[in-house]
Scaffold this motif. Structure first.
Motif, PDB file in Angstrom:
ATOM      1  N   ASP A  63       0.883  -1.174   0.000  1.00  0.00           N
ATOM      2  CA  ASP A  63       0.000   0.000   0.000  1.00  0.00           C
ATOM      3  C   ASP A  63       0.918   1.221   0.000  1.00  0.00           C
ATOM      4  N   GLY A 121      -4.830  -0.644   3.693  1.00  0.00           N
ATOM      5  CA  GLY A 121      -3.598  -1.389   3.963  1.00  0.00           C
ATOM      6  C   GLY A 121      -3.732  -2.392   5.090  1.00  0.00           C
ATOM      7  N   GLU A 148      -6.535   6.121  10.241  1.00  0.00           N
ATOM      8  CA  GLU A 148      -6.843   6.920   9.038  1.00  0.00           C
ATOM      9  C   GLU A 148      -8.061   6.328   8.350  1.00  0.00           C
ATOM     10  N   ASN A 168     -10.237   7.352   4.707  1.00  0.00           N
ATOM     11  CA  ASN A 168     -10.361   8.232   3.531  1.00  0.00           C
ATOM     12  C   ASN A 168      -9.288   9.312   3.500  1.00  0.00           C
ATOM     13  N   HIS A 211      -5.377   8.356  -6.400  1.00  0.00           N
ATOM     14  CA  HIS A 211      -5.036   8.682  -5.015  1.00  0.00           C
ATOM     15  C   HIS A 211      -4.146   9.922  -4.938  1.00  0.00           C
TER      16      HIS A 211
HETATM   17  O1  3SL Z   1      -5.816   2.947   2.426  1.00  0.00           O
HETATM   18  C1  3SL Z   1      -4.894   2.990   3.207  1.00  0.00           C
HETATM   19  O2  3SL Z   1      -4.577   2.055   3.926  1.00  0.00           O
HETATM   20  C2  3SL Z   1      -4.166   4.303   3.312  1.00  0.00           C
HETATM   21  O3  3SL Z   1      -2.843   4.105   3.000  1.00  0.00           O
HETATM   22  C3  3SL Z   1      -4.829   5.396   2.533  1.00  0.00           C
HETATM   23  S1  3SL Z   1      -4.160   6.971   2.783  1.00  0.00           S
HETATM   24  O4  3SL Z   1      -2.971   7.150   1.989  1.00  0.00           O
HETATM   25  O5  3SL Z   1      -3.859   7.178   4.192  1.00  0.00           O
HETATM   26  O6  3SL Z   1      -5.169   7.931   2.341  1.00  0.00           O
END
Ligand code: 3SL
Length: 239
Positions: free
Chosen positions: A29, A105, A70, A72, A201
């Motif tokens: 990720d 992730g 985290e 979105n 992204h």
């Molecule tokens: O989706 C995830 O696990 C993140 O890495 C997404 S973000 O980059 O934090 O938006």
């Protein structure tokens, strides 16, 4: 010779789950969860617990963990950290344990936990991860976390970069997804930031003012630390 397969979306996991207990899985990720985890280990974290749930992650605060969440792209209110690798400074994380949940992730990590070994990789530890995979020697599944079950370019590019390294060491593949990922990477490796300008992204990053994380996430081979799942904890080891 061991074989390489690539999973371009978590939605395809059921097609690859049979026999996973004999395979190594690499969770990818790039923006940003697996990069953030690698940076946390570069900066001295002791271990990381990756959870799919915000609620479960919060319970680790009482056990002395830094808690990070985290959704979105945004830090969840009430948590010490979000998912920006730049926030995981040595001052904050050295010697600490972190419980982390992210949109895609950590979900991918939990899906793959039955594998013989689960690795967490980023451009930062690309060659170190290829070395660890080679040392282990089992077949490998490159698991792109994507975005909410959709294909994404940055994870696919990294899968291509890692597959390239393994192929140059004599590994083989009969898998179209791996061949396509390698093709995408070899065509664009000299201009990754420019190529990724169009990625969904990266566009999302612009809206959220997260562009400064891109350089950290695309830095290649700055670290010799590899990260793997040991029981329910991610641990680091220098190659
Ligand atoms: O989706 C995830 O696990 C993140 O890495 C997404 S973000 O980059 O934090 O938006």
């Amino acid at each position: 010779m061991p074989k390489i397969e690539t999973l371009l979306s978590p939605a395809l996991f059921h097609l690859h789950s049979e026999g996973i207990e004999d395979k190594q899985v690499v969770i990818i990720d790039i923006l940003r969860a697996t990069t953030t985890v690698v940076v946390a280990f570069e900066n001295g974290v002791d271990h990381v617990v990756a959870s799919a749930s915000v609620k479960e992650t919060q319970t680790f605060r009482d056990k002395g963990y830094l808690v990070a969440a985290e959704r979105n792209g945004i830090t969840v209110e009430g948590f010490d950290l979000g998912n920006s690798p730049q926030d995981y400074t040595p001052e904050l994380v050295n010697g600490r344990n972190i419980a982390l949940t992210t949109t895609n992730g950590t979900r991918a990590l939990n899906m793959a936990e039955e594998a013989e070994t689960v690795w967490v990789a980023s451009f930062r530890n690309l060659t170190a991860t290829a070395d660890a995979l080679t040392q282990n020697g089992r077949d490998v599944l490159l698991f792109c976390a994507g975005w909410k079950d959709r294909f994404n370019m940055e994870d696919t590019l990294f899968a291509g970069a890692l597959a390239e390294q393994l192929m140059s060491r004599g590994w083989s593949t009969e898998d179209d997804a791996t061949l396509a990922a390698m093709d995408l990477y070899t065509r664009n490796q000299s201009q990754l930031p420019d190529f990724l300008e169009q990625a969904s992204h990266v566009q999302r990053f612009k809206t959220l003012h997260l562009e400064s994380d891109l350089e950290v996430c695309l830095k290649t081979d700055s670290s010799r630390i590899v990260v793997k799942l040991d029981g329910d904890k991610l641990v680091g080891q220098t190659m």
